[in-house]
Design a protein around this motif. Structure first.
Motif, PDB file in Angstrom:
ATOM      1  N   CYS A  67       5.998   2.345   2.060  1.00  0.00           N
ATOM      2  CA  CYS A  67       7.038   2.683   1.084  1.00  0.00           C
ATOM      3  C   CYS A  67       7.862   3.876   1.559  1.00  0.00           C
ATOM      4  O   CYS A  67       7.326   4.854   2.070  1.00  0.00           O
ATOM      5  CB  CYS A  67       6.379   2.999  -0.265  1.00  0.00           C
ATOM      6  N   ARG A  68       9.183   3.766   1.381  1.00  0.00           N
ATOM      7  CA  ARG A  68      10.083   4.875   1.727  1.00  0.00           C
ATOM      8  C   ARG A  68      10.829   5.393   0.495  1.00  0.00           C
ATOM      9  O   ARG A  68      11.841   6.067   0.622  1.00  0.00           O
ATOM     10  CB  ARG A  68      11.116   4.426   2.778  1.00  0.00           C
ATOM     11  N   GLY A  69      10.382   4.998  -0.670  1.00  0.00           N
ATOM     12  CA  GLY A  69      10.981   5.520  -1.901  1.00  0.00           C
ATOM     13  C   GLY A  69      12.350   4.965  -2.223  1.00  0.00           C
ATOM     14  O   GLY A  69      13.169   5.648  -2.844  1.00  0.00           O
ATOM     15  N   TYR A  70      12.607   3.721  -1.849  1.00  0.00           N
ATOM     16  CA  TYR A  70      13.923   3.136  -2.148  1.00  0.00           C
ATOM     17  C   TYR A  70      14.125   2.826  -3.628  1.00  0.00           C
ATOM     18  O   TYR A  70      15.231   2.563  -4.063  1.00  0.00           O
ATOM     19  CB  TYR A  70      14.126   1.828  -1.338  1.00  0.00           C
ATOM     20  N   LYS A  71      13.072   2.756  -4.382  1.00  0.00           N
ATOM     21  CA  LYS A  71      13.105   2.554  -5.845  1.00  0.00           C
ATOM     22  C   LYS A  71      13.684   1.215  -6.288  1.00  0.00           C
ATOM     23  O   LYS A  71      14.060   1.062  -7.454  1.00  0.00           O
ATOM     24  CB  LYS A  71      13.906   3.669  -6.541  1.00  0.00           C
ATOM     25  N   LYS A  72      13.800   0.267  -5.396  1.00  0.00           N
ATOM     26  CA  LYS A  72      14.279  -1.052  -5.837  1.00  0.00           C
ATOM     27  C   LYS A  72      13.223  -1.704  -6.738  1.00  0.00           C
ATOM     28  O   LYS A  72      13.544  -2.499  -7.617  1.00  0.00           O
ATOM     29  CB  LYS A  72      14.602  -1.963  -4.644  1.00  0.00           C
ATOM     30  N   CYS A  73      11.954  -1.381  -6.488  1.00  0.00           N
ATOM     31  CA  CYS A  73      10.873  -1.902  -7.335  1.00  0.00           C
ATOM     32  C   CYS A  73      11.000  -1.352  -8.753  1.00  0.00           C
ATOM     33  O   CYS A  73      10.813  -2.078  -9.732  1.00  0.00           O
ATOM     34  CB  CYS A  73       9.512  -1.533  -6.751  1.00  0.00           C
ATOM     35  N   ILE A 129       1.356  -1.392  -3.967  1.00  0.00           N
ATOM     36  CA  ILE A 129       2.398  -0.788  -3.125  1.00  0.00           C
ATOM     37  C   ILE A 129       1.694  -0.102  -1.949  1.00  0.00           C
ATOM     38  O   ILE A 129       0.850   0.775  -2.153  1.00  0.00           O
ATOM     39  CB  ILE A 129       3.215   0.262  -3.904  1.00  0.00           C
ATOM     40  N   SER A 137       6.728   5.348  -4.381  1.00  0.00           N
ATOM     41  CA  SER A 137       6.434   4.850  -5.724  1.00  0.00           C
ATOM     42  C   SER A 137       4.971   4.436  -5.840  1.00  0.00           C
ATOM     43  O   SER A 137       4.322   4.117  -4.841  1.00  0.00           O
ATOM     44  CB  SER A 137       7.344   3.667  -6.059  1.00  0.00           C
ATOM     45  N   CYS A 158      11.683  -5.176  -2.975  1.00  0.00           N
ATOM     46  CA  CYS A 158      11.478  -4.103  -1.990  1.00  0.00           C
ATOM     47  C   CYS A 158      12.056  -4.457  -0.615  1.00  0.00           C
ATOM     48  O   CYS A 158      11.580  -5.379   0.044  1.00  0.00           O
ATOM     49  CB  CYS A 158       9.992  -3.783  -1.849  1.00  0.00           C
ATOM     50  N   PRO A 159      13.050  -3.707  -0.134  1.00  0.00           N
ATOM     51  CA  PRO A 159      13.649  -4.015   1.171  1.00  0.00           C
ATOM     52  C   PRO A 159      12.703  -3.699   2.329  1.00  0.00           C
ATOM     53  O   PRO A 159      12.885  -4.201   3.440  1.00  0.00           O
ATOM     54  CB  PRO A 159      14.888  -3.105   1.235  1.00  0.00           C
ATOM     55  N   ARG A 160      11.683  -2.875   2.072  1.00  0.00           N
ATOM     56  CA  ARG A 160      10.722  -2.485   3.112  1.00  0.00           C
ATOM     57  C   ARG A 160       9.531  -3.444   3.196  1.00  0.00           C
ATOM     58  O   ARG A 160       8.635  -3.230   4.009  1.00  0.00           O
ATOM     59  CB  ARG A 160      10.164  -1.092   2.792  1.00  0.00           C
ATOM     60  N   ALA A 201       7.122  -3.417   1.275  1.00  0.00           N
ATOM     61  CA  ALA A 201       5.981  -2.506   1.100  1.00  0.00           C
ATOM     62  C   ALA A 201       5.055  -2.974  -0.012  1.00  0.00           C
ATOM     63  O   ALA A 201       3.993  -2.397  -0.215  1.00  0.00           O
ATOM     64  CB  ALA A 201       6.497  -1.098   0.798  1.00  0.00           C
ATOM     65  N   ILE A 202       5.477  -4.010  -0.772  1.00  0.00           N
ATOM     66  CA  ILE A 202       4.643  -4.459  -1.893  1.00  0.00           C
ATOM     67  C   ILE A 202       4.022  -5.804  -1.535  1.00  0.00           C
ATOM     68  O   ILE A 202       4.693  -6.680  -0.984  1.00  0.00           O
ATOM     69  CB  ILE A 202       5.482  -4.554  -3.180  1.00  0.00           C
TER      70      ILE A 202
HETATM   71 FE1  F3S Z   1       9.977  -0.481  -1.694  1.00  0.00          FE
HETATM   72 FE2  F3S Z   1       9.750   0.529  -4.077  1.00  0.00          FE
HETATM   73 FE3  F3S Z   1       8.983   1.891  -1.996  1.00  0.00          FE
HETATM   74  S1  F3S Z   1      11.436  -0.610  -3.304  1.00  0.00           S
HETATM   75  S2  F3S Z   1      10.323   1.242  -0.424  1.00  0.00           S
HETATM   76  S3  F3S Z   1       8.072   0.025  -2.738  1.00  0.00           S
HETATM   77  S4  F3S Z   1      10.021   2.681  -3.776  1.00  0.00           S
END
Ligand code: F3S
Ligand code: SF4
Ligand code: SF4
Length: 429
Positions: free
Chosen positions: A219-225, A214, A243, A198-200, A202-203
């Motif tokens: 979370c900004r919904g980057y979906k890297k998770c 999460i 997410s 997660c680049p944010r 957020a996890i």
């Molecule tokens: Fe991070 Fe997943 Fe949200 S990558 S920004 S926790 S969608």
């Protein structure tokens, strides 16, 4: 990238963050051999957390049929193939060098998702499943295959390299065929792929119990998770654009459910299990980051002492905290691919259980409160036989389970008691 110690692999591995451990760790054991795929666990979870708009296709708990089932479809085949593309033919275990406590299954000499990720410039190697792959949670349920199909059509790893999803034919006679159910929730991993990705940031992993959550505000919904959890347990929700994932029913773990008066309680999916295949607890983590020795803890005993329960895809490197008593009837090569080289020992122990293991296994689903310690009161010998040439003796021992405060919450005998209906209650048809 920092190096961290992964005891399931018996070695250090790359991970984007420094090694850090919680005080206690949420963990569980599923006994594959007892599951009837009634999906009560899936529905218990769905009706508790996942009944709102945007969550229609979310199943934090799912039960898939191996070898063809998967939610999302082919997730394990795809992850295995992605790693093998980076490290062709190198996914081997060196079982000879394993040390009993710190490397119980040997040393994994291949690449984890993090090792492979480093090669492609990612925290972990992964992919985003298509909508089609998420769509059918139960696809291939009860679809069997044969040993012959495995030998002829699938390579040694247990997977066909070419179009594994086309290997759908059942083959009789029935004694040649197999399938088994695989129950899956988030593994609240020690080294989570989702958290690494997660680049944010957020996890996070809770320091008190190791539950991975999460943060819905960060979370900004980057979906890297979604991309980099190899088990595919974070799920994107279009209506909120963030997410979500299994929260390990943390209010229950914290003892917030009024039913247990402040004592830690098992999660919804565990407590609802009809087949009594699930047992969940918290294990204590020592100063060294490993499981602290706790001989009379039912999970410590099952996983570390008897080694009858094994992690799912340990070679992926996340150190999952979900463990499985592997399936007796599947081809061993297939089971080793999923649970590592400890499979033969685990099945042998399960087939001819020790007196103590047989007693401890009775605790599965014996209480809604989390069991932290057990004790066994010896009983008389009631049966003996030979199983696969080994002597098996059964004793009618009584096993006791204690909650976090040390109060007895379960008392159950190995031999199921028989009640004879009194004559005045007999129903004559
Ligand atoms: Fe991070 Fe997943 Fe949200 S990558 S920004 S926790 S969608
Ligand atoms: Fe994260 Fe996936 Fe591990 Fe759960 S199973 S902690 S979502 S990497
Ligand atoms: Fe759902 Fe709780 Fe089970 Fe997670 S632990 S799958 S949130 S019921």
């Amino acid at each position: 990238m920092p190096e961290v110690y992964n005891w399931q692999l018996g070695r250090k591995m790359l991970y984007p963050y420094e090694e850090r451990h919680p005080k206690w760790q949420f963990a569980f054991v599923f006994n594959i051999n007892r599951c009837l795929a009634c999906q009560t666990c899936s529905m218990a979870d769905k009706s508790t957390w996942l009944f709102s708009k945007g969550q229609e296709y979310m199943w934090w708990n799912n039960v898939e049929t191996k070898p063809y089932g998967g939610y999302p479809q082919f997730y394990d085949v795809k992850i295995t193939q992605l790693i093998e593309q980076v490290n062709p033919g190198g996914q081997v275990w060196n079982v000879r060098v394993g040390r009993k406590h710190h490397a119980p299954y040997g040393v994994f000499e291949g690449m984890t998702i993090f090792d492979a990720g480093a090669k492609v410039g990612q925290a972990a190697i992964g992919y985003i499943p298509t909508d089609q792959e998420w769509r059918f949670v139960n696809i291939y349920e009860d679809t069997a295959t044969s040993m012959r199909a495995l030998v002829e059509g699938i390579d040694k790893t247990g997977f066909s390299r070419d179009e594994p999803w086309k290997m759908t034919g059942s083959s009789l006679p029935e004694h040649e065929t197999f399938f088994f159910y695989l129950q899956r929730i988030c593994n609240h991993c020690t080294y989570p792929g989702c958290l690494a990705a997660c680049p944010r940031k957020a996890i996070y992993k809770r320091p008190e119990d190791g539950i991975v959550l999460i943060d819905q505000n960060r979370c900004r919904g980057y979906k890297k998770c979604v991309e980099q959890c190899p088990f595919k347990k974070p799920m994107y929700r279009g209506t909120t654009r963030v997410s979500e994932k299994c929260i390990a029913c943390y209010p229950r773990i914290e003892g917030k459910d009024p039913l247990t008066g402040g004592e830690p309680m098992e999660t919804r999916c565990m407590a609802a299990c009809v087949g009594k295949i699930r047992m969940q607890s918290l294990v204590r983590i020592g100063e060294d980051g490993l499981w602290a020795e706790d001989r009379w803890h039912p999970l410590y005993y099952t996983i570390r002492v008897e080694q009858v329960a094994l992690p799912l895809y340990p070679q992926w490197g996340t150190e999952p905290n979900g463990y499985y008593i592997p399936p007796r009837h599947s081809p061993r090569g297939y089971a080793r691919q999923m649970f590592g080289p400890g499979v033969d020992n685990a099945i042998e122990k399960y087939l001819v259980p020790s007196r103590e293991l047989l007693a401890v296994l009775q605790l599965w689903r014996a209480s809604q409160q989390i069991v932290f310690r057990y004790d066994v009161i010896p009983g008389p010998k009631v049966f003996e036989t030979q199983i696969h040439g080994k002597r098996f003796e059964m004793y009618n021992d009584t096993v006791l389970g204690f909650n976090k405060s040390g109060k007895e919450v379960a008392r159950i005998q190995v031999e199921e008691p028989i009640y004879i209906r009194p004559a005045e209650r007999v129903t004559w048809l």
